[in-house]
Design an enzyme around this catalytic site. Structure first.
Site, short mmCIF file in Angstrom:
data_model
loop_
_atom_site.label_atom_id
_atom_site.label_comp_id
_atom_site.label_asym_id
_atom_site.label_seq_id
_atom_site.Cartn_x
_atom_site.Cartn_y
_atom_site.Cartn_z
N ARG A 1 -5.40 0.03 -9.04
CA ARG A 1 -5.72 -0.96 -8.00
C ARG A 1 -6.68 -0.32 -7.00
O ARG A 1 -6.41 0.79 -6.52
CB ARG A 1 -4.43 -1.45 -7.30
N ALA B 1 0.79 -1.23 0.00
CA ALA B 1 0.00 0.00 0.00
C ALA B 1 0.83 1.29 0.00
O ALA B 1 0.63 2.16 -0.86
CB ALA B 1 -0.97 -0.04 1.18
N ASP C 1 -3.89 -2.63 3.96
CA ASP C 1 -4.07 -1.84 2.73
C ASP C 1 -5.09 -0.72 2.89
O ASP C 1 -5.07 0.27 2.19
CB ASP C 1 -4.48 -2.74 1.57
N GLN D 1 4.01 -13.37 -2.23
CA GLN D 1 4.79 -12.23 -1.70
C GLN D 1 5.56 -12.63 -0.43
O GLN D 1 6.61 -12.06 -0.16
CB GLN D 1 3.86 -11.05 -1.38
#
Ligand code: MRU
Length: 354
Positions: free
Chosen positions: A96, A55, A244, A203
């Site tokens: 996004r 983020a 996020d 990730q």
């Protein structure tokens, strides 16, 4: 650590104008390569494809993306410059949907331009560049402060589970969840980190494990479906993730799988902490119910990293984020201090103390 993303000034840029350089995170951990973004489309693609992700880093990238998008408008009339500014910011807003830092950074860039009055385009562009650099610097400072506040939560000898990557690669600084771990390790505490691999884009396995190895912090990668058993075996005494977007009541959206981790933590009596800067809070949303959840393409599930792992034509569902309920979060670690217990009132107190 090598900067995740950096502005290359006119004098050093190959295009003689200025560009945004970033680590291409899709290639890690097997290849370390940087890419130079000279067009707004390149920055948009880098955000969409997760070359830059996490983020806070998305916010910083979008801010510099606006600067890139206005490079060729520096000599335009003010009206044309402003038209292009609207076009570029609206374009980035489509990249996004979940990380609010993206929209927060775009708002800041628009507000700075609006505050420039009848200045000429070149001067406004210089102000936008200065604002993007300020966003980057503030992010670095927020990461450091999160580390300082969060380190006290981790005792010597703690096993810590984390999900996805909330490290330096996800920010302009040392990260959020990983900043807490780095700061505790810097105090001499011995930690054992368990990194969920974080399907479907890994990730945790690719990025978190890489970062922790770089810093000589013991890390063990587990598949996501092992987290419950690792807790049952008492291998971890704390869980720290990033976020996020956090609603006004403390509900926290983070990488898909975080919701399960929060529930498992509650079932095993292990504190679940969220580490995030104030730029990740969306006070316009009362609860996590209204947080937009990005849905990504089926191939991430069926053809992960180029190998087909599900039958042709099978149905998939690929939400990229989920929401951990506020009452499952022991504390939110912000750059302004800890929010605990996580209630609307305490969120408000820490974020807007006056
Ligand atoms: O899809 P990604 O890789 O951008 O998702 C990232 C996360 O979920 C992180 O945990 C979050 O952005 C916090 S980063 C400090």
């Amino acid at each position: 650590m090598h900067p995740t993303l950096q502005w290359i000034d006119q004098s050093a840029a190959s295009n003689g104008l200025g560009l945004l350089r970033m680590i291409d995170q899709t290639l890690l951990p097997t290849e370390f390569r940087e890419i130079d973004c000279e067009t707004v489309e390149q920055v948009w693609e880098a955000i969409k494809m997760l070359r830059v992700r996490g983020a806070p880093a998305i916010g910083v990238a979008a801010a510099y993306g606006v600067v890139v998008g206005l490079l060729s408008s520096r000599e335009s009339e003010a009206s044309e410059f402003n038209r292009r500014l609207v076009e570029v910011t609206e374009y980035f807003a489509t990249s996004r949907p979940t990380a609010v830092n993206l929209f927060w950074a775009l708002d800041r860039m628009r507000e700075v331009a609006a505050s420039c009055g009848d200045a000429d385009s070149e001067s406004i562009w210089q102000r936008l560049l200065a604002e993007a650099k300020a966003i980057e610097l503030e992010d670095r400072e927020m990461c450091a402060a999160i580390g300082r506040h969060g380190a006290e939560l981790l005792q010597d000898g703690t096993g810590v589970l984390t999900h996805c990557n909330a490290g330096g690669l996800a920010t302009a600084g040392d990260g959020t969840a990983l900043s807490v771990i780095f700061a505790a390790a810097a105090q001499g505490k011995q930690l054992q980190v368990y990194a969920d691999e974080t399907r479907p884009l890994l990730q945790g396995a690719r990025l978190t494990a890489w970062e922790l190895q770089q810093r000589d912090i013991p890390v063990t990668v587990i598949c996501d479906n092992m987290a419950g058993w690792v807790m049952k075996e008492r291998r971890v005494q704390a869980i720290v993730t990033g976020a996020d977007r956090i609603a006004a009541n403390g509900d926290a959206a983070n990488k898909i799988g975080t919701y399960s981790v929060a529930l498992l933590a509650r079932a095993h009596g292990i504190p679940f902490y969220v580490a995030a800067p104030s730029s990740t809070f969306d006070m316009s949303l009362a609860t996590g119910e209204d947080i937009p959840i990005e849905e990504r393409k089926p191939e991430e599930i069926t053809h992960g990293f180029g190998k087909q792992t599900a039958p042709e034509g099978v149905n998939t569902y690929n939400p990229a984020f989920d929401v951990a309920p506020a009452d499952h979060i022991a504390a939110i670690v912000t750059e302004r201090g800890l929010i605990s217990p996580v209630t609307s009132e305490n969120v408000r107190k820490v974020l807007s103390p006056s």
